[in-house]
Write a protein that holds these residues in place. Sequence first.
Motif, PDB file in Angstrom:
ATOM      1  N   PHE A 136       0.822  -1.203   0.000  1.00  0.00           N
ATOM      2  CA  PHE A 136       0.000   0.000   0.000  1.00  0.00           C
ATOM      3  C   PHE A 136       0.865   1.265   0.000  1.00  0.00           C
ATOM      4  O   PHE A 136       1.898   1.328   0.668  1.00  0.00           O
ATOM      5  N   LEU A 137       0.436   2.269  -0.764  1.00  0.00           N
ATOM      6  CA  LEU A 137       1.099   3.576  -0.787  1.00  0.00           C
ATOM      7  C   LEU A 137       0.231   4.583  -0.046  1.00  0.00           C
ATOM      8  O   LEU A 137      -0.980   4.646  -0.258  1.00  0.00           O
ATOM      9  N   LEU A 138       0.856   5.362   0.812  1.00  0.00           N
ATOM     10  CA  LEU A 138       0.170   6.432   1.531  1.00  0.00           C
ATOM     11  C   LEU A 138       0.873   7.730   1.165  1.00  0.00           C
ATOM     12  O   LEU A 138       2.094   7.831   1.330  1.00  0.00           O
ATOM     13  N   HIS A 139       0.113   8.693   0.676  1.00  0.00           N
ATOM     14  CA  HIS A 139       0.699   9.942   0.174  1.00  0.00           C
ATOM     15  C   HIS A 139       1.792   9.639  -0.858  1.00  0.00           C
ATOM     16  O   HIS A 139       2.870  10.230  -0.843  1.00  0.00           O
ATOM     17  N   ASP A 140       1.509   8.667  -1.720  1.00  0.00           N
ATOM     18  CA  ASP A 140       2.410   8.278  -2.814  1.00  0.00           C
ATOM     19  C   ASP A 140       3.769   7.776  -2.346  1.00  0.00           C
ATOM     20  O   ASP A 140       4.757   7.864  -3.080  1.00  0.00           O
ATOM     21  N   MET A 141       3.833   7.260  -1.145  1.00  0.00           N
ATOM     22  CA  MET A 141       5.090   6.726  -0.622  1.00  0.00           C
ATOM     23  C   MET A 141       4.816   5.377   0.041  1.00  0.00           C
ATOM     24  O   MET A 141       3.756   5.173   0.641  1.00  0.00           O
TER      25      MET A 141
END
Length: 158
Positions: A136-141
């Motif tokens: 999973f990516l959160l804020h594209d990170m």
Amino acid sequence: MKQVYIGLGSNLGVPATQLHQAIDRLAALPDSQELSLSPWYKTSAVGGPPDQPDYLNAVCSLQTDLSPEHLLTALQAIESEAGRERTIRWGPRTLDLDIIWYEQVELATSRLTLPHPRAHLRAFVLQPLLDLNADFLLHDMALQAWRDAVDGQNIQQV
């Protein structure tokens, strides 16, 4: 249906009981299905008054057709049923349910910000999210990069 991640926490009363009851209520939400739950973690309070009891935290994933606003209203009703009182910001609570992420929604209103504005700063959110979805990516990170950045926070799987 949209994929949603919800953070769960409690540090007053009997946290395990309150979280189990919340999970049962989440599983019964209308227009929702496929509840998955991370392992549980014991964590120190982040922010708020000093000397709070430790929290019991987890994250669940849910598929839902509820809008973000309707989901928030449902979560707040579950919190109220558990005796949640909103008197001290980041203070101790019987139950805390936060929408961490709602698929394809970025939102900033007076009532709700998505993705959750501080999720990437909190090990008690990041580690359970990693347990549910390591890609999973959160804020594209990547979650692992966020998790590494908050490595000093006290968190212990129970």
